[in-house]
Design a protein around this motif. Structure first.
Motif, PDB file in Angstrom:
ATOM      1  N   LYS A  10       0.830  -1.201   0.000  1.00 12.80           N
ATOM      2  CA  LYS A  10       0.000   0.000   0.000  1.00 12.80           C
ATOM      3  C   LYS A  10       0.866   1.253   0.000  1.00 12.80           C
ATOM      4  O   LYS A  10       0.597   2.207  -0.721  1.00 12.80           O
ATOM      5  CB  LYS A  10      -0.923  -0.004   1.212  1.00 12.80           C
ATOM      6  N   ALA A  11       1.927   1.225   0.801  1.00 11.74           N
ATOM      7  CA  ALA A  11       2.841   2.366   0.862  1.00 11.74           C
ATOM      8  C   ALA A  11       3.555   2.552  -0.471  1.00 11.74           C
ATOM      9  O   ALA A  11       3.724   3.685  -0.944  1.00 11.74           O
ATOM     10  CB  ALA A  11       3.859   2.157   1.983  1.00 11.74           C
ATOM     11  N   GLU A  12       3.973   1.455  -1.084  1.00 10.11           N
ATOM     12  CA  GLU A  12       4.641   1.529  -2.387  1.00 10.11           C
ATOM     13  C   GLU A  12       3.691   2.077  -3.450  1.00 10.11           C
ATOM     14  O   GLU A  12       4.087   2.876  -4.310  1.00 10.11           O
ATOM     15  CB  GLU A  12       5.147   0.150  -2.796  1.00 10.11           C
ATOM     16  N   ARG A  13       2.442   1.650  -3.379  1.00 12.52           N
ATOM     17  CA  ARG A  13       1.441   2.135  -4.327  1.00 12.52           C
ATOM     18  C   ARG A  13       1.219   3.637  -4.178  1.00 12.52           C
ATOM     19  O   ARG A  13       1.122   4.360  -5.160  1.00 12.52           O
ATOM     20  CB  ARG A  13       0.115   1.385  -4.091  1.00 12.52           C
ATOM     21  N   GLU A  14       1.186   4.090  -2.942  1.00 13.09           N
ATOM     22  CA  GLU A  14       0.976   5.525  -2.710  1.00 13.09           C
ATOM     23  C   GLU A  14       2.159   6.339  -3.228  1.00 13.09           C
ATOM     24  O   GLU A  14       1.973   7.404  -3.821  1.00 13.09           O
ATOM     25  CB  GLU A  14       0.761   5.806  -1.229  1.00 13.09           C
ATOM     26  N   ILE A  15       3.359   5.846  -3.028  1.00 18.46           N
ATOM     27  CA  ILE A  15       4.546   6.532  -3.553  1.00 18.46           C
ATOM     28  C   ILE A  15       4.493   6.594  -5.072  1.00 18.46           C
ATOM     29  O   ILE A  15       4.777   7.631  -5.686  1.00 18.46           O
ATOM     30  CB  ILE A  15       5.831   5.808  -3.087  1.00 18.46           C
ATOM     31  N   PHE A  16       4.113   5.470  -5.692  1.00 18.27           N
ATOM     32  CA  PHE A  16       3.986   5.433  -7.155  1.00 18.27           C
ATOM     33  C   PHE A  16       2.979   6.473  -7.640  1.00 18.27           C
ATOM     34  O   PHE A  16       3.241   7.212  -8.596  1.00 18.27           O
ATOM     35  CB  PHE A  16       3.556   4.035  -7.616  1.00 18.27           C
ATOM     36  N   LEU A  17       1.816   6.545  -6.988  1.00 11.33           N
ATOM     37  CA  LEU A  17       0.766   7.469  -7.415  1.00 11.33           C
ATOM     38  C   LEU A  17       1.185   8.924  -7.209  1.00 11.33           C
ATOM     39  O   LEU A  17       0.860   9.791  -8.037  1.00 11.33           O
ATOM     40  CB  LEU A  17      -0.528   7.182  -6.660  1.00 11.33           C
TER      41      LEU A  17
END
Length: 228
Positions: A10-17
């Motif tokens: 989830k944290a990685e996804r937020e960084i990507f977005l």
């Protein structure tokens, strides 16, 4: 461990977005650095279907626009588009919708009808901007289009809905607006699968035409091989 893994993803996804958002804001940031403040991204949906209108949207976003997930509408699920539509409408400095129906498309062709829908969208967005802030749109970003009749500084971007946050937002607003109309049309004309195909030429749609004929919202110039 599972929860930890989910949290990491989830944290990685937020960084990507967040990174994607900043990437999409690059063109608008460059234009603001050049002195342009109210930059409208413009896109359309519905050039290819056999039925229904072509719909365009123009969206001006604030410099601090922070909604994650905005991107080319074709990359997003219907659920996500609907969620982002509401967020864009809420956060936009202004926005406008333009559309031209099947009669206009048949009369002047789809390209010219699309241009008229885009012009209408820009005019409606500018009306909102004038009412809210007494300002005017000072730059227009088009997705692979150039419209000389729009007498404003403008830029045509190939695959603009994947390169510009404003055009991406406009693509979502236009797509959701048109999809909702086609779902409404399905209730009036239930034999063509409009709720799922949105007027595009699917097998179910063609079968509906063969069995039930065309409706008032069909584009006759797109059906020359079917209707005689």
């Amino acid at each position: 461990m599972v929860k930890t893994g989910v949290a990491v993803k989830k944290a990685e996804r937020e960084i990507f977005l967040k990174n994607r958002l900043e990437e999409l804001k690059t063109i608008e940031n460059q234009l603001r650095a050049e002195g342009f403040q109210y930059i409208a991204g413009v896109d359309e949906v519905g050039r290819g279907p056999l039925a229904g209108p072509v719909v365009a949207a123009a969206v001006v976003l604030p410099a601090d626009f922070d909604v994650l997930g905005v991107d080319d509408s074709k990359k997003l699920s219907e659920k996500k588009r609907n969620e982002l539509f509401d967020a864009i409408i809420e956060k936009a400095v202004c926005y406008g919708i333009g559309q031209k129906d099947q009669q206009v498309i048949d009369d002047i062709n789809i390209l010219e009808a699309t241009k008229l829908a885009m012009i209408e969208a820009i005019e409606n967005a500018e009306k909102m901007l004038e009412e809210k802030l007494e300002k005017q749109i000072d730059f227009v970003l088009f997705d692979a289009m150039k419209i000389d009749a729009v007498e404003k500084p403008q830029q045509s971007l190939i695959k603009g809905d994947s390169r510009s946050i404003s055009i991406a937002a406009a693509s979502i607003v236009a797509k959701v607006t048109r999809d909702r109309q086609m779902i409404d049309y399905h209730r009036v004309y239930p034999h063509y699968g409009f709720e799922s195909n949105k007027g595009y030429g699917t097998k179910a749609h063609y079968e509906g035409i063969v069995e039930h004929g065309i409706t008032p919202i069909h584009r006759k110039t797109f059906l020359k091989n079917i209707i005689r």
